[in-house]
Design a protein around this motif. Structure first.
Motif, PDB file in Angstrom:
ATOM      1  N   ASP A   1       0.843  -1.192   0.000  1.00 52.93           N
ATOM      2  CA  ASP A   1       0.000   0.000   0.000  1.00 52.93           C
ATOM      3  C   ASP A   1       0.880   1.244   0.000  1.00 52.93           C
ATOM      4  N   ALA A   2       0.262   2.373  -0.287  1.00 55.24           N
ATOM      5  CA  ALA A   2       0.964   3.661  -0.250  1.00 55.24           C
ATOM      6  C   ALA A   2      -0.073   4.767  -0.200  1.00 55.24           C
ATOM      7  N   THR A   3       0.342   5.909   0.313  1.00 59.94           N
ATOM      8  CA  THR A   3      -0.516   7.088   0.291  1.00 59.94           C
ATOM      9  C   THR A   3      -0.855   7.447  -1.154  1.00 59.94           C
ATOM     10  N   PRO A   4      -2.081   7.892  -1.442  1.00 58.88           N
ATOM     11  CA  PRO A   4      -2.390   8.327  -2.806  1.00 58.88           C
ATOM     12  C   PRO A   4      -1.350   9.303  -3.339  1.00 58.88           C
ATOM     13  N   GLY A   5      -0.887   9.040  -4.549  1.00 59.05           N
ATOM     14  CA  GLY A   5       0.194   9.815  -5.153  1.00 59.05           C
ATOM     15  C   GLY A   5       1.523   9.097  -5.113  1.00 59.05           C
ATOM     16  N   TYR A   6       1.589   8.001  -4.334  1.00 61.74           N
ATOM     17  CA  TYR A   6       2.831   7.246  -4.167  1.00 61.74           C
ATOM     18  C   TYR A   6       2.630   5.809  -4.648  1.00 61.74           C
ATOM     19  N   ILE A   7       3.740   5.144  -4.961  1.00 62.00           N
ATOM     20  CA  ILE A   7       3.704   3.852  -5.631  1.00 62.00           C
ATOM     21  C   ILE A   7       4.020   2.739  -4.629  1.00 62.00           C
ATOM     22  N   PRO A   8       3.099   1.792  -4.412  1.00 63.53           N
ATOM     23  CA  PRO A   8       3.410   0.664  -3.537  1.00 63.53           C
ATOM     24  C   PRO A   8       4.564  -0.159  -4.094  1.00 63.53           C
ATOM     25  N   GLY A   9       5.303  -0.775  -3.192  1.00 64.47           N
ATOM     26  CA  GLY A   9       6.412  -1.631  -3.592  1.00 64.47           C
ATOM     27  C   GLY A   9       7.341  -1.842  -2.419  1.00 64.47           C
ATOM     28  N   PRO A  10       8.230  -2.822  -2.502  1.00 69.82           N
ATOM     29  CA  PRO A  10       9.123  -3.121  -1.383  1.00 69.82           C
ATOM     30  C   PRO A  10       9.996  -1.925  -1.003  1.00 69.82           C
TER      31      PRO A  10
END
Length: 501
Positions: free
Chosen positions: A124-133
């Motif tokens: 998950d990530a804050t809207p505007g940011y990209i989820p990933g390790p």
């Protein structure tokens, strides 16, 4: 929790002179050590950016192995400034261990000035940011001093790492490139919209509902400097609504909409016109299947006016949101490009016009205005082809319909974006029909200017000309003037029909 307040980082005038010619400045590195799963480590850096600071200031963060989440918050101080002096404004974003190189793969998100904190983790990530390790290495928090007060911009950045195993990153799902169309028909769209994935306040679902209510057939996502929203529109699209994917590339020298790019396309924005990098990124948009559309070219907000020229553009956004004086200037400026094309006797290409809402939040009206495109079907490729060919007009709402044709003496007919190939002195009959625009005036505009104006309330007009007298003709539908001597606001305007062989 471990808290470690770093010493204040200040930039003196000498430091500014040393670094001011660079595109960016790098601050003192914030380093973290490994820690037990489930624990958190926090550090804070304080500093002051001086007037004339570089466009981007990077805070390196050394991230150890075994981090589940990185969370960042920041504050900055507004100054007391006299009237006419810009106050402090500070944007923020994030790059991962792959680096901050222009056009590189390290981008992990940007929220500009819309948020004071954000997080990134695998699932998950804050809207505007990209989820990933959250992989080990040197990450960078990107600060963008948009404006700096004379006494400087004091800031404070806090980074919190949560240690532990990463979750699973979801596989993105993107909207289809086709909706159920009506074959070759007129389709209505709004290609400049902002969601909560940048500085908008609406979710994709809310935007989709409002687009349908506005009578739209297609939209284009265009959040500022991030592609984070693109994986969140699949459920919004449907047989009745085509959702194309894009970005508003928001530079310090103007904004440009990437219209209908391939899913997952990110276009960098960290350059000015003087850096001679724009052509590279315009080419990236086109290679990703998109159109290059400079937005609100004469907007008066800081950094909003378009400074890169139109040599790389596929279309231009002439009308942006509620009609204002800067739109009138954009309309006149665009008309001058048509004159230049006519002067070249049709060599090269001309620049079609668009209109979009640039809607962010209530009460911004999605579909106000909207671009109405003649396309072979309701697909990404067909809509883009119609826009690029200028087979379109712009209207303030779905209630407004405009038809403009030019007919030669032998019965040949041309419509919007087309050329009527007739001899210079052969008669040409121009026909304009308008519906859904009561109490408006109709205008026919050529390379000489406005050569026909109807009485208020007219719904059609017929005008006869020749190619030697008018190199092109286009239509405007206007409200009554509110200032004597100045034109009223637009209800609609069309792309041109060119006249002559």
């Amino acid at each position: 929790m471990c808290t470690d307040d770093a010493p204040e980082h200040a930039l003196g005038r000498r430091a500014l002179l040393v670094t001011g010619t660079a595109a960016a400045l790098t601050l003192t590195t914030m380093s973290f050590a490994s820690a037990a799963d489930g624990s958190q480590s926090t550090k804070t850096l304080k500093g002051t950016l001086p007037p004339g600071a570089p466009d981007f200031v990077y805070l390196p963060v050394e991230v150890p192995r075994g981090v589940r989440e990185i969370r960042v918050s920041y504050t900055y101080t507004k100054a007391t400034v006299p009237a006419g002096t810009q106050n402090n404004a500070l944007d923020i974003g994030l790059f991962d261990e792959r680096g901050t190189a222009l056009g590189g793969k390290g981008f992990r998100g940007w929220s500009g000035g819309a948020r004071t904190e954000f997080f990134v983790r695998a699932d998950d990530a804050t809207p505007g940011y990209i989820p990933g390790p959250v992989r080990a290495g040197t990450w960078h928090i990107a600060l963008g001093p948009y404006t700096v007060a004379p006494e400087g911009l004091p800031y404070e950045v806090t980074v919190t790492l949560t240690h532990g195993a990463s979750g699973a990153t979801p596989r993105p799902s993107y909207p289809p490139e086709r909706a159920r169309g009506r074959g070759r028909a007129w389709y209505r769209g709004d290609c400049h919209l902002h969601s909560w994935y940048s500085d908008g306040r609406r979710t994709p679902a809310e935007i989709g509902a409002l687009a349908r209510a506005a009578g739209l057939d297609f939209i284009n996502t265009s959040d500022h400097n991030t592609h984070a929203s693109q994986a969140h529109w699949a459920d919004v699209a449907g047989d009745d609504l085509l959702v194309m994917l894009g970005e508003e590339i928001t530079t310090r020298n103007g904004h440009v909409v990437a219209l209908g790019t391939d899913p997952g396309t990110f276009v960098d924005w960290r350059y000015r016109a003087r850096d001679n990098r724009w052509a590279r990124y315009a080419d990236q948009i086109r290679r990703a299947g998109g159109l290059v559309v400079p937005a609100h070219p004469h907007a008066t907000c800081i950094g909003c006016g378009w400074k890169f020229g139109f040599g790389e553009a596929d279309a231009v956004e002439v009308w942006n949101g509620p009609y204002t004086p800067d739109d009138e200037i954009s309309l006149a400026d665009w008309d001058n490009t048509l004159v230049a094309y006519a002067r070249s006797r049709g060599t090269g290409s001309w620049l079609p016009a668009m209109g979009n809402s640039d809607a962010h939040r209530d009460p911004d009206r999605i579909g106000g205005p909207q671009t109405v495109v003649l396309a072979d079907d309701l697909t990404r490729d067909a809509i883009q082809a119609g826009i690029k060919a200028g087979r379109s007009y712009v209207a303030e709402s779905a209630a407004v319909e405009v038809t403009l044709t030019a007919t030669g003496g032998k019965g040949e007919v041309a419509g919007l974006g087309e050329r009527l190939a007739v001899a210079p002195d052969a008669p040409v009959t121009v026909r304009l029909e308008v519906a859904g625009a009561p109490n408006r005036t109709l205008h026919l505009v050529t390379d000489q200017g406005t050569l026909f104006t109807s009485a208020a309330g007219a719904t059609s007009a017929t005008w006869t000309t020749t190619a030697s007298y008018a190199a092109y003709v286009r239509a405007e539908v206007r409200h009554a003037p509110t200032v004597p001597g100045l034109p009223g606001a637009l209800t609609a305007f069309t792309n041109p029909i060119f006249l002559g062989a």
